[in-house]
Design a protein around this motif. Structure first.
Motif, PDB file in Angstrom:
ATOM      1  N   ASN A  10     107.007  73.974  45.098  1.00 41.33           N
ATOM      2  CA  ASN A  10     107.848  72.896  45.165  1.00 41.33           C
ATOM      3  C   ASN A  10     109.027  73.290  46.077  1.00 41.33           C
ATOM      4  N   LYS A  12     111.393  72.052  47.691  1.00 42.56           N
ATOM      5  CA  LYS A  12     112.706  71.383  47.528  1.00 42.56           C
ATOM      6  C   LYS A  12     113.434  71.338  48.732  1.00 42.56           C
ATOM      7  N   HIS A  96     110.372  63.699  40.439  1.00 48.40           N
ATOM      8  CA  HIS A  96     110.931  65.156  39.887  1.00 48.40           C
ATOM      9  C   HIS A  96     112.204  64.714  39.320  1.00 48.40           C
ATOM     10  N   GLU A  98     115.003  66.032  39.549  1.00 44.80           N
ATOM     11  CA  GLU A  98     116.277  65.999  40.495  1.00 44.80           C
ATOM     12  C   GLU A  98     116.338  64.617  41.101  1.00 44.80           C
ATOM     13  N   GLU A 171     108.096  69.294  33.144  1.00 43.26           N
ATOM     14  CA  GLU A 171     109.085  70.113  33.522  1.00 43.26           C
ATOM     15  C   GLU A 171     110.306  69.899  32.603  1.00 43.26           C
ATOM     16  N   ALA A 175     115.272  73.755  31.952  1.00 41.98           N
ATOM     17  CA  ALA A 175     114.335  74.915  32.383  1.00 41.98           C
ATOM     18  C   ALA A 175     114.510  74.958  33.973  1.00 41.98           C
ATOM     19  N   ILE A 176     114.829  73.945  34.472  1.00 40.17           N
ATOM     20  CA  ILE A 176     114.783  73.668  36.082  1.00 40.17           C
ATOM     21  C   ILE A 176     116.168  74.410  36.889  1.00 40.17           C
ATOM     22  N   GLY A 177     115.834  75.577  37.597  1.00 31.82           N
ATOM     23  CA  GLY A 177     116.813  75.896  38.334  1.00 31.82           C
ATOM     24  C   GLY A 177     117.834  76.778  37.399  1.00 31.82           C
ATOM     25  N   GLY A 216     109.433  74.869  35.836  1.00 37.26           N
ATOM     26  CA  GLY A 216     110.680  75.243  35.270  1.00 37.26           C
ATOM     27  C   GLY A 216     110.907  76.642  35.267  1.00 37.26           C
ATOM     28  N   SER A 217     111.197  77.177  36.377  1.00 33.62           N
ATOM     29  CA  SER A 217     111.549  78.668  36.461  1.00 33.62           C
ATOM     30  C   SER A 217     110.275  79.418  35.995  1.00 33.62           C
ATOM     31  N   MET A 218     109.151  78.880  36.598  1.00 40.30           N
ATOM     32  CA  MET A 218     107.722  79.698  36.549  1.00 40.30           C
ATOM     33  C   MET A 218     107.941  80.554  37.837  1.00 40.30           C
ATOM     34  N   LEU A 236     104.180  74.017  38.444  1.00 33.52           N
ATOM     35  CA  LEU A 236     104.741  73.731  39.703  1.00 33.52           C
ATOM     36  C   LEU A 236     106.117  74.384  39.800  1.00 33.52           C
ATOM     37  N   ILE A 237     106.045  75.113  41.126  1.00 34.03           N
ATOM     38  CA  ILE A 237     107.116  76.324  41.140  1.00 34.03           C
ATOM     39  C   ILE A 237     108.003  76.067  42.170  1.00 34.03           C
ATOM     40  N   GLY A 238     109.299  76.307  41.648  1.00 43.16           N
ATOM     41  CA  GLY A 238     110.350  75.828  42.380  1.00 43.16           C
ATOM     42  C   GLY A 238     110.646  77.358  42.991  1.00 43.16           C
TER      43      GLY A 238
HETATM   44  C1  3PY Z   1     111.450  74.531  38.992  1.00 43.62           C
HETATM   45  O1  3PY Z   1     110.661  75.523  39.265  1.00 43.62           O
HETATM   46  O2  3PY Z   1     112.500  74.958  38.837  1.00 43.62           O
HETATM   47  C2  3PY Z   1     110.926  73.377  39.459  1.00 43.62           C
HETATM   48  O3  3PY Z   1     111.874  72.218  39.338  1.00 43.62           O
HETATM   49  C3  3PY Z   1     109.564  73.093  40.095  1.00 43.62           C
HETATM   50  O4  3PY Z   1     109.647  71.767  40.543  1.00 43.62           O
END
Ligand code: 3PY
Length: 254
Positions: A10, A12, A96, A98, A171, A175-177, A216-218, A236-238
Motif C-alpha cells: 500500500n 499510500k 483503510h 486512514e 490492521e 500499529a499503522i505508521g 501495521g508496520s509489517m 498489507l504493507i505500508g
Molecule cells: C501500514 O503498514 O502501516 C499500513 O497502513 C498498511 O496499509
C-alpha cells in the motif's frame, strides 16, 4: 494450507513518476515470487497506468479506494471501480483506517465502506477490506466488537460466492505508521477471532477460504514470525512496500 498468501503493498500517497520507475526496477529485478504467494501493489490512482505498463506481470495492481458510484456521472473527483477495472487493475483497497478516520474531511462510515465494496465487486474487482481497532479500544478489550461492527455491514452486502473476491486486512490502527507491530501472538489471536466471526456469520466454508492479511508496520524483519501464524495469510504493507524490503516480506512466507 489451502490459502495462498496475499502480500500487498500500500504505497499510500507516496511516489512520483521518477521514484516509481526506480522502485519498479527494483521489484522487477528482485527474483522469483514463491509459488505459494500472490503479490499486489496498490499505488496512487494517477500512477496505475505507469505500473500497468512497467511492473512485472506476476505482480497484480490495485487502487487504494474507489467511488461509491457504479457508473459514469456527475461525481467530480471520484474514480469509479468500473474505471479501475477498465484500465486493467485487479484489486482495490477499501476502508483503510486512514480513510475511515478522514483527513480534512469527515471519514468513511462502515456502511459506505460496505457499499463501495459491493460496487467494486460488481465491477469485477477484488477487494482488500480493512478493519481494525484503535489503541483505546484494544485497551478497553473491545477489539473484536470493533472488528465485528466493521464486518457486519460488509457481510450484509455480500453473497456467499462474493467472498471469493474478498481479502480481509486486519490492521490495528495503533500499529499503522507508528513502527509498533502487534506481536505475532496478538495478531494471531485477533485473526482467529475474525475467522471465527466469519464462520458464525457467513459460513465455515468461507471462513476456511478467506485470506486475512495483517497490516501495521509489517516489514522484512517481522514478516516471517507473523506469516508463520496459522491464521495470518499475508500482509498489507505500508512503508516497507516503498523499498526493496518489500521482497523480504514476499519471501518471508513459510
Ligand atoms: C501500514 O503498514 O502501516 C499500513 O497502513 C498498511 O496499509
Amino acid at each position: 494450507g489451502e490459502r495462498k498468501y496475499l502480500v500487498a503493498g500500500n504505497w499510500k500517497c507516496n511516489g512520483t513518476l521518477a521514484s516509481n520507475e526506480e522502485l519498479v526496477k527494483t521489484f522487477n529485478e528482485a527474483g522469483p515470487i514463491p509459488s505459494n504467494v500472490e503479490v499486489a501493489i496498490c499505488c496512487p490512482s494517477v500512477y496505475l497506468p505507469q505500473l500497468l505498463s512497467s511492473l512485472r506481470d506476476d505482480i497484480q495492481i490495485g487502487a487504494q479506494d474507489c467511488g461509491v458510484n457504479d457508473k459514469n456521472g456527475a461525481f467530480t473527483g471520484e474514480i469509479g471501480a468500473f474505471q479501475i477495472k477498465d484500465i486493467g487493475c485487479d484489486w482495490v483497497i477499501i476502508g483503510h483506517s486512514e480513510r475511515r478516520e478522514g483527513f480534512e474531511m469527515p471519514g468513511e462510515t462502515p456502511d459506505l465502506c460496505a457499499k463501495k465494496t459491493r460496487v467494486a465487486i460488481d465491477a469485477g474487482l477484488k477487494v482488500m477490506f480493512c478493519i481494525g481497532e484503535k489503541k483505546e479500544q484494544r485497551e478497553d478489550g473491545t477489539t473484536m466488537d470493533v472488528c465485528a461492527s466493521q464486518l457486519e455491514p460488509l457481510a450484509a452486502v455480500l453473497t456467499e460466492s462474493d467472498w471469493s473476491s474478498i481479502a480481509i486486512a486486519y490492521e490495528p490502527v495503533w500499529a499503522i505508521g507508528t513502527g509498533l507491530t502487534a506481536t505475532p501472538e496478538m495478531a494471531q489471536e485477533t485473526h482467529a477471532s475474525i475467522r471465527d466471526w466469519i464462520s458464525q456469520n457467513v459460513s465455515a466454508d468461507v471462513a476456511g477460504k478467506v485470506r486475512i492479511q495483517y497490516g501495521g508496520s509489517m516489514k522484512g524483519a517481522n514478516a516471517k514470525d507473523l506469516l508463520e501464524q496459522p491464521d495470518i495469510d499475508g500482509g498489507l504493507i505500508g512503508g516497507a512496500s516503498l523499498t526493496a524490503d518489500f521482497f523480504n516480506v514476499v519471501n518471508g512466507a513459510p
